[in-house]
Structure formats: C-alpha cells, structure tokens
Design a protein around this motif. Structure first.
Motif, short mmCIF file in Angstrom:
data_model
loop_
_atom_site.label_atom_id
_atom_site.label_comp_id
_atom_site.label_asym_id
_atom_site.label_seq_id
_atom_site.Cartn_x
_atom_site.Cartn_y
_atom_site.Cartn_z
N ALA A 276 -7.73 4.16 -2.88
CA ALA A 276 -7.05 3.94 -4.16
C ALA A 276 -6.02 2.83 -4.05
O ALA A 276 -5.89 1.99 -4.95
CB ALA A 276 -6.40 5.24 -4.62
N ARG A 277 -5.24 2.81 -2.95
CA ARG A 277 -4.23 1.76 -2.77
C ARG A 277 -4.89 0.39 -2.63
O ARG A 277 -4.37 -0.62 -3.13
CB ARG A 277 -3.39 2.04 -1.51
N LEU A 278 -6.02 0.33 -1.95
CA LEU A 278 -6.71 -0.95 -1.77
C LEU A 278 -7.26 -1.47 -3.10
O LEU A 278 -7.37 -2.68 -3.30
CB LEU A 278 -7.84 -0.80 -0.74
N THR A 279 -7.62 -0.56 -4.00
CA THR A 279 -8.07 -0.98 -5.32
C THR A 279 -6.96 -1.73 -6.05
O THR A 279 -7.21 -2.73 -6.73
CB THR A 279 -8.50 0.24 -6.16
N ALA A 302 -25.58 -8.18 6.01
CA ALA A 302 -25.68 -8.14 4.55
C ALA A 302 -24.34 -8.35 3.86
O ALA A 302 -24.26 -8.35 2.64
CB ALA A 302 -26.27 -6.80 4.11
N ALA A 303 -23.26 -8.52 4.65
CA ALA A 303 -21.94 -8.69 4.06
C ALA A 303 -21.07 -9.52 4.98
O ALA A 303 -21.27 -9.56 6.20
CB ALA A 303 -21.29 -7.34 3.80
N GLU A 304 -20.10 -10.19 4.38
CA GLU A 304 -19.11 -10.94 5.14
C GLU A 304 -17.74 -10.34 4.92
O GLU A 304 -17.42 -9.86 3.82
CB GLU A 304 -19.07 -12.41 4.68
N LEU A 305 -16.91 -10.37 5.98
CA LEU A 305 -15.55 -9.84 5.90
C LEU A 305 -14.56 -10.96 6.15
O LEU A 305 -14.71 -11.74 7.10
CB LEU A 305 -15.37 -8.73 6.93
N HIS A 306 -13.52 -11.04 5.30
CA HIS A 306 -12.49 -12.06 5.44
C HIS A 306 -11.13 -11.37 5.51
O HIS A 306 -10.71 -10.72 4.55
CB HIS A 306 -12.55 -13.03 4.25
N LYS A 307 -10.48 -11.51 6.67
CA LYS A 307 -9.18 -10.88 6.84
C LYS A 307 -8.14 -11.57 5.96
O LYS A 307 -8.09 -12.80 5.90
CB LYS A 307 -8.76 -10.94 8.30
N ILE A 308 -7.33 -10.78 5.27
CA ILE A 308 -6.24 -11.32 4.48
C ILE A 308 -4.92 -10.77 5.04
O ILE A 308 -4.93 -9.95 5.97
CB ILE A 308 -6.39 -10.99 2.98
N ARG A 309 -3.80 -11.22 4.49
CA ARG A 309 -2.52 -10.83 5.09
C ARG A 309 -2.28 -9.32 4.94
O ARG A 309 -2.74 -8.69 4.00
CB ARG A 309 -1.37 -11.60 4.45
N ARG A 310 -1.58 -8.78 5.89
CA ARG A 310 -1.26 -7.35 5.87
C ARG A 310 -0.40 -7.03 4.66
O ARG A 310 0.44 -7.84 4.25
CB ARG A 310 -0.54 -6.97 7.17
N ARG A 311 -0.60 -5.83 4.11
CA ARG A 311 0.10 -5.44 2.89
C ARG A 311 0.69 -4.03 3.06
O ARG A 311 0.09 -3.19 3.75
CB ARG A 311 -0.84 -5.39 1.69
N PRO A 312 1.81 -3.77 2.41
CA PRO A 312 2.30 -2.38 2.38
C PRO A 312 1.48 -1.58 1.38
O PRO A 312 1.18 -2.06 0.28
CB PRO A 312 3.75 -2.55 1.92
N ALA A 313 1.10 -0.38 1.77
CA ALA A 313 0.38 0.53 0.88
C ALA A 313 1.27 1.75 0.67
O ALA A 313 1.63 2.43 1.62
CB ALA A 313 -0.95 0.95 1.48
N ARG A 314 1.62 2.01 -0.58
CA ARG A 314 2.60 3.06 -0.90
C ARG A 314 2.22 4.39 -0.24
O ARG A 314 1.16 4.92 -0.43
CB ARG A 314 2.68 3.24 -2.43
N GLY A 315 3.16 4.89 0.58
CA GLY A 315 2.95 6.18 1.23
C GLY A 315 2.12 6.12 2.50
O GLY A 315 1.98 7.12 3.19
N LEU A 316 1.58 4.93 2.82
CA LEU A 316 0.68 4.81 3.97
C LEU A 316 1.11 3.75 4.97
O LEU A 316 0.40 3.49 5.93
CB LEU A 316 -0.75 4.51 3.48
N GLY A 317 2.26 3.11 4.74
CA GLY A 317 2.72 2.08 5.64
C GLY A 317 2.03 0.75 5.38
O GLY A 317 1.50 0.50 4.30
N VAL A 318 2.02 -0.11 6.39
CA VAL A 318 1.40 -1.44 6.28
C VAL A 318 -0.05 -1.35 6.74
O VAL A 318 -0.35 -0.77 7.78
CB VAL A 318 2.18 -2.46 7.13
#
Length: 329
Positions: A276-279, A302-318
C-alpha cells in the motif's frame, strides 16, 4: 398475476410476499423458538447462526421461519453432533457465507434491475412485474451456476493454500506477492462525473482488474472503489498482472513480496502494508515494488527493474523501491 375474478388484467406491482415466495419458496410457519425446537438445535445457537448469516433479530412472536430454515438448522445440528466441526467454526463459516452471499445478491439484483428498468424515470408496475417474471425464469440456471462456480472456486482456494503451505495444511503465514492497483486522480474525476458515469468508471476498472488477475492464475482479494488488492503465488505472476494493468496509464501499482496472514478471505501483515505504501510512491502509469519482490524476480527476462532512491514509508522505516517495466527490447 390477475386482478379480480374476471379476465386477466394488467400486472400489478410485485409485493414483498411475492418476491419472498419466488426466491425462498417455502412459506413462513415458525417463530424463533419453534424453528430451533423443530430442528433440535439449542435456541441460543440458532440465534447466533441467524445473526452470523446477517439477518436481523426478530420479535419473539414473529412468524418468519420456514420448513427450509428448519432443514438447514438440522444439517448444522448433524455437523456438530458428528464432531465434524466445532461450534466456533460453524459460526465463522456462517458469517463468511452470510457476508459473501449478501454482497453477491445485492450486486446481482442491481445488475438485473439496472439492465431492465429505465434509468431516467420511475418504473411502471408492468416493468417491475416483468423483472420478477424474468427472475423466475433465470433462477434455476443461476442456482446451478452458483453451486458449480462455488465448488470450482473452493477447489482453486484449496490448491492455492496447499501450494503455499508446503508441509502445513493450514498455514498461519504464507509467502506471497501482494499488489495494490489504484485509479489515478479518482477524487477529481469523481467530482467531474455524474453518478452513472462514475459507476461505469468504477465497474470498468474492477472488471478489467478481475479479468487480468484471473487470467494469470492469481486472486482478486477485494475491491475498494478506486483500488483493488490482489495476491499471486509468485512475483513473476504478480509482475505480469501489474504490467498488463498499467498499460492504460490510468493506474499506479505498488507490490511487495513476503509473509502474509490469510484470514476472513482477506490478507494482513507488513507485506500488505508495504504494498500500500509503495502504491503511494508510484507515479501514474508506473509499477513500484520492494526489494524482496525485486529479488524474487532476479533473472526474469519478462520484466526490467530500475532502482530508484530510497524513500521513507510511513510506519515501516526507509525502503528501497524499484520501478518495474517491460523489457526495453
């Protein structure tokens, strides 16, 4: 339906008694005390089952129960007497049945009535009577289909649980992929649309999500108006679902992989909260996943992954998110 003793007249407005007689069949003959006594089930248990099924409490002298209710309670009594299930489990199953069928019945009734009655004026008695006549013709086929689909869905649910449980028949936690798909700018669009347009938007979104999730062998857990929650046994399946759904550009999707607690037909736990936080992090038309999901997809072509900058997720840390895309080739 006729009016008077002479030749048949125009159909009258259907009554609650006619609807009840058509759909339930057997007439009401028993009070609360009588139905329990006839079934040989303690009255307190009968009332708990009735409440769990979602029906209102009735007056002591209200004649509201049929012989079919007696037969249903007798079946419950045999299950308990035979030791197949305990009382708590029976009540939980009754609650699941009541809540699910209440929503199903409301949904189906709205579809039929919406398709058969005029949207821009009050329906006539004849049009209402036609709906009832149509329901009478459809009922046997609907009933047969309901049992068939329920058995098939029960088999699918059992297979999923066994697959995820490894050696545990009833797992307390299972590892799975969890995804939230969210309609972009729903609040703004809701203000701009009339009621019918808004209903069409939501139904179209839910229909497409349901079709795509089912096509990939996953499960649509629930719909929340502008959002759907789905689970898939593997990250690869969830990735395929998300990439198919997000093609329209009207959605944003967040997904995580990890342990969840399946309960009451829903799923709970940190993995669900993280999805939910990632949404909320995802931009319109994109899919964002967590590092565990990315690890499960490692090497998947079948998919590619691209790392983006770390983010704070409410209640779950970074957290370390990744954007999921189709291969650029």
């Amino acid at each position: 339906m006729t009016s008077g003793a002479g030749s048949p007249g125009p159909p009258g407005r259907p009554t609650a008694e006619q609807i009840d007689r058509l759909l339930v069949g057997a007439p009401a003959r028993h009070t609360r005390e009588q139905v329990a006594a006839e079934a040989g089930v303690p009255r307190e248990l009968a009332e708990r089952i009735w409440r769990a099924l979602g029906f209102a409490s009735l007056a002591e002298d209200a004649v509201a129960f049929s012989d079919a209710d007696v037969a249903a309670l007798q079946r419950v009594g045999k299950i308990l007497d035979g030791g197949l299930l305990d009382e708590q489990t029976v009540i939980r199953l009754a609650r699941a049945l009541g809540q699910t069928t209440a929503r199903l019945a409301q949904w189906q009734a709205e579809i039929i009535i919406g398709a058969m009655l005029p949207p821009d004026r009050e329906a006539s008695d004849a049009e209402l009577a036609h709906v009832l006549d149509t329901a009478q013709q459809l009922l046997p086929d609907f009933e047969h289909m309901l049992v068939h689909v329920w058995r098939a869905q029960l088999a699918a649910a059992g297979t999923r649980l066994l697959t995820m449980a490894d050696e545990e028949l009833v797992p307390t936690r299972v590892f799975t992929a969890v995804g939230f798909a969210d309609l972009v700018s729903f609040t703004r669009r809701a203000r701009e649309l009339d009621e019918q347009e808004l209903a069409a938007l939501v139904e179209g979104f839910e229909a497409r999500a349901s079709d795509v999730v089912a096509a990939h062998g996953a499960r649509l857990v629930k719909t929340l108006g502008d959002e759907v929650l789905f689970t898939a046994p593997t990250a690869a399946q969830a990735a395929a679902i998300a990439l198919d759904l997000v093609e329209t550009g009207e959605l944003r999707i967040g997904m995580a992989y990890g342990p969840v607690l399946p309960m009451l037909g829903d799923v709970f736990g940190t993995t669900v909260n993280l999805a939910a936080r990632l949404t909320a992090i995802a931009r319109p038309g994109t899919v964002v996943v967590d590092s565990a999901f990315a690890g499960e997809l490692d090497g998947n072509l079948a998919a590619e992954l691209h790392k983006i900058r770390r983010r704070p997720a409410r209640g779950l840390g970074v957290v370390q998110p990744y954007v999921l895309r189709r291969p650029s080739s």
